[in-house]
Design a protein around this motif. Structure first.
Motif, mmCIF file in Angstrom:
data_model
loop_
_atom_site.group_PDB
_atom_site.id
_atom_site.type_symbol
_atom_site.label_atom_id
_atom_site.label_comp_id
_atom_site.label_asym_id
_atom_site.label_seq_id
_atom_site.Cartn_x
_atom_site.Cartn_y
_atom_site.Cartn_z
ATOM 1 N N ALA A 65 23.771 55.547 -10.403
ATOM 2 C CA ALA A 65 24.360 56.224 -12.124
ATOM 3 C C ALA A 65 26.629 56.586 -10.119
ATOM 4 C CB ALA A 65 23.706 57.357 -11.830
ATOM 5 N N ALA A 66 26.098 57.386 -9.402
ATOM 6 C CA ALA A 66 26.695 56.808 -9.070
ATOM 7 C C ALA A 66 27.822 55.917 -8.610
ATOM 8 C CB ALA A 66 26.423 57.361 -6.867
ATOM 9 N N ALA A 67 27.364 54.955 -8.563
ATOM 10 C CA ALA A 67 27.833 53.836 -8.200
ATOM 11 C C ALA A 67 28.572 53.464 -9.363
ATOM 12 C CB ALA A 67 27.426 52.230 -8.293
ATOM 13 N N VAL A 68 28.039 53.750 -11.013
ATOM 14 C CA VAL A 68 28.420 53.417 -12.437
ATOM 15 C C VAL A 68 29.751 55.075 -12.217
ATOM 16 C CG1 VAL A 68 28.402 53.351 -15.176
ATOM 17 C CG2 VAL A 68 26.638 52.970 -13.558
ATOM 18 N N SER A 69 29.772 55.690 -11.532
ATOM 19 C CA SER A 69 30.207 57.161 -11.537
ATOM 20 C C SER A 69 31.680 56.653 -10.753
ATOM 21 C CB SER A 69 30.505 58.536 -10.939
ATOM 22 O OG SER A 69 29.291 58.193 -10.090
ATOM 23 N N GLN A 70 31.960 55.910 -9.956
ATOM 24 C CA GLN A 70 32.708 55.516 -9.614
ATOM 25 C C GLN A 70 33.454 54.188 -9.495
ATOM 26 O OE1 GLN A 70 31.397 55.599 -4.577
ATOM 27 N NE2 GLN A 70 30.524 57.915 -4.672
ATOM 28 N N GLY A 71 33.223 53.668 -10.887
ATOM 29 C CA GLY A 71 33.668 52.320 -11.237
ATOM 30 C C GLY A 71 33.629 51.505 -10.726
ATOM 31 N N LYS A 72 32.313 50.865 -9.659
ATOM 32 C CA LYS A 72 32.139 50.074 -9.350
ATOM 33 C C LYS A 72 31.328 49.422 -9.711
ATOM 34 C CE LYS A 72 32.451 51.821 -4.621
ATOM 35 N NZ LYS A 72 31.072 52.606 -3.187
ATOM 36 N N LYS A 73 30.998 47.835 -9.603
ATOM 37 C CA LYS A 73 29.731 46.902 -10.744
ATOM 38 C C LYS A 73 28.884 46.853 -10.218
ATOM 39 C CE LYS A 73 30.182 41.977 -12.173
ATOM 40 N NZ LYS A 73 30.624 41.238 -12.670
ATOM 41 N N LEU A 74 27.737 47.270 -10.803
ATOM 42 C CA LEU A 74 26.040 46.835 -9.839
ATOM 43 C C LEU A 74 25.762 45.997 -9.896
ATOM 44 C CD1 LEU A 74 24.580 49.860 -12.176
ATOM 45 C CD2 LEU A 74 25.087 50.459 -9.939
ATOM 46 N N HIS A 75 25.284 45.412 -8.790
ATOM 47 C CA HIS A 75 24.723 44.032 -8.896
ATOM 48 C C HIS A 75 22.800 43.826 -8.611
ATOM 49 C CE1 HIS A 75 28.973 42.232 -6.892
ATOM 50 N NE2 HIS A 75 28.676 44.069 -6.789
ATOM 51 N N GLU A 76 22.872 43.381 -9.710
ATOM 52 C CA GLU A 76 21.017 43.047 -10.160
ATOM 53 C C GLU A 76 20.698 42.037 -9.861
ATOM 54 O OE1 GLU A 76 19.382 45.342 -11.551
ATOM 55 O OE2 GLU A 76 20.967 46.981 -11.972
ATOM 56 N N PRO A 77 20.195 42.180 -8.693
ATOM 57 C CA PRO A 77 18.996 41.091 -8.324
ATOM 58 C C PRO A 77 19.382 39.687 -9.280
ATOM 59 C CG PRO A 77 17.474 42.268 -7.947
ATOM 60 C CD PRO A 77 19.261 42.990 -8.615
ATOM 61 N N SER A 78 19.594 37.878 -8.509
ATOM 62 C CA SER A 78 19.212 36.847 -9.625
ATOM 63 C C SER A 78 17.663 37.360 -9.756
ATOM 64 C CB SER A 78 20.201 35.829 -9.371
ATOM 65 O OG SER A 78 18.864 35.814 -8.088
ATOM 66 N N GLY A 79 17.142 35.858 -10.405
ATOM 67 C CA GLY A 79 16.076 35.583 -10.414
ATOM 68 C C GLY A 79 15.283 34.725 -9.315
#
Length: 496
Positions: free
Chosen positions: A456-470
């Motif tokens: 949530a903090a990353a989204v509020s700062q406009g940062k892109k979330l890096h979800e781990p790949s498979g």
């Protein structure tokens, strides 16, 4: 139930307990009896007052300069006024604590007593007319009152018009950092000890089997270097010594050095040990394990975490030790004990040690390949292409000629990560089997809340979330929190 010790109480008055101690303070004499005097002389003056100037503060409501008011509790009507503070005119000297002589200052009078060597008690062995003793730290000079005891009410007496309090408040000990809510069901009782203090479950055996290809590569690397540098006789001695060095995983002093210098763990402080050891004894008692089989250590960290190291070390962070309830800390320790009793800790470290030379050789090879490609790129793109082609042919030849080594080496990281995830689930089950399933679930919910807050903090700062790949998920050594919570559900079901 053991509690962590609070800070030490203030030093008591000579011969009598400090207010707030286990025994009640002595009662003041009743108003009808004359107060006892200091042995061997007149009563000392109140600091900073004389016999002709000023009045010391009265008890609340006492008769005299402060005006009429209530007497001591229990005093009869018309009884004489209560005794004044030392140095007061009316009422005489104040009563002493029973059985305690007046404290003597070595070599002079109390700070602020009227005149050098005034009516106050002198330092033992001081001659008449000796200079006044040094003031209390922070006092305003001769004649200024000494500071209050810590915790006493009232304003600072150094300010104009300040009055010292009639009575100091009892000392209040510091509260425990985290609540001790653990059910010490085995406290002081004998328990059945398990026949095996440590073992090796299927997860530990799988970890060792997965590390065999890496260990063989490491053996080839060590043999080539040792025989090439030291010759045949000394080289083989070096190889044998390296193979035998795996026993150091179970050597207690070596483990402790590894924990201190590599993992940055330390020995617990006295107050940390006082909180940690009772919880650890309860956890090991439920498992039937000797508590002294393992060494407890602490890591300075603000993360909720713990670690099982080699064969005998259990480390816990300062956050876990000081900020979570004892029941949750017990669940975390039971989880780490599950790693030890299942053999996950020693199997993981043993496999890591025997595969280390092979990993170092692989890292060196990759580094040299990057340098070669960088150098080739300076000259021409054709040279870079030829070098890449040569490296590719070498890798393919390795897969064709020694597939039984190369394929396990490529697959080994994924197998080790899978074994690690399975080991975490087994350790959670060990904690739940010892009665800590709800507490373990609370810890996992805490982990999930931290992850959600970070996202949530990353989204509020406009940062892109890096979800781990498979593939990245397959290389994770810990399952996600939802998977671990689902595995705990059978232990969380209410009885019907």
């Amino acid at each position: 139930m053991s509690q962590p010790p609070g800070p030490a109480h203030e030093p008591p008055y000579p011969g009598t307990p400090y207010p707030g101690a286990a025994t009640p303070p002595p009662e003041y004499p009743v108003a009808s009896a004359p107060p006892p005097r200091y042995p061997g002389g007149p009563a000392p003056q109140y600091p900073g007052t004389g016999t002709t100037t000023g009045h010391p503060p009265q008890y609340p409501g006492a008769p005299g300069p402060g005006g009429p008011g209530a007497q001591y509790p229990g005093a009869a009507a018309g009884s004489p006024a209560p005794p004044q503070y030392p140095g007061a005119g009316a009422g005489g000297p104040a009563p002493q604590y029973p059985g305690s002589p007046a404290p003597q200052y070595p070599g002079g009078s109390y700070p602020g007593a009227p005149g050098p060597g005034g009516p106050g008690p002198q330092y033992p062995g001081a001659a008449a007319g000796s200079p006044a003793p040094p003031q209390y730290p922070g006092s305003l000079g001769a004649g200024s009152p000494a500071p209050h005891y810590p915790g006493s009410p009232g304003a600072d007496p150094r300010f104009a018009g300040a009055q010292p309090p009639a009575q100091a408040q009892p000392f209040v000990p510091r509260q425990a950092v985290a609540p001790d809510d653990l059910d010490y069901r085995h406290e002081g009782s004998r328990v059945h000890l398990a026949s095996h203090q440590r073992g090796a479950d299927a997860t530990a055996v799988g970890q060792l089997a997965t590390q065999i290809p890496g260990a063989l590569v490491s053996l080839a690397v060590v043999s080539a270097l040792a025989l090439g540098i030291f010759g045949t006789v000394v080289g083989w001695l070096v190889v044998v010594a390296w193979v035998a060095s795996g026993a150091l995983v179970f050597h207690r002093p070596t483990e402790l050095r590894f924990a201190r210098h590599v993992l940055k763990l330390r020995t617990p402080l006295a107050e940390e040990r006082a909180r940690l050891e009772p919880i650890w004894r309860e956890v090991t008692a439920r498992a039937g394990i000797e508590a002294n089989t393992y060494e407890l250590m602490v890591e300075n960290s603000d993360d909720l975490n713990a670690v099982a190291v080699a064969g005998h070390v259990v480390g816990v962070t300062t956050y876990s030790l000081n900020r979570i309830p004892s029941s949750n800390l017990a669940a975390v320790l039971a989880h780490e004990l599950g790693h030890h009793t299942g053999g996950h800790a020693w199997a993981g470290l043993l496999g890591y040690w025997y595969s280390l030379p092979g990993r170092l050789a692989w890292a060196f090879t990759r580094g040299m390949a990057r340098i070669a490609l960088a150098v080739a790129g300076v000259f021409s793109a054709a040279a870079t292409g030829l070098l890449i082609l040569f490296m590719g042919m070498f890798v393919v030849a390795g897969f064709l000629v020694a597939w039984y080594i190369t394929i396990p080496l490529v697959v080994a990281p994924y197998l080790l990560a899978w074994a690690g995830r399975l080991g975490e689930l087994r350790a959670d089950q060990q904690s739940a089997a010892l009665g800590f399933a709800p507490e373990m679930a609370e810890v996992l919910h805490h982990f999930q809340a931290e992850e959600d807050a970070a996202k949530a903090a990353a989204v509020s700062q406009g940062k892109k979330l890096h979800e781990p790949s498979g593939l990245a998920r397959l290389l994770s050594t810990h399952p996600d929190n939802h998977t671990r919570l689902r595995a705990l559900e059978p232990y969380l079901q209410l009885p019907r």
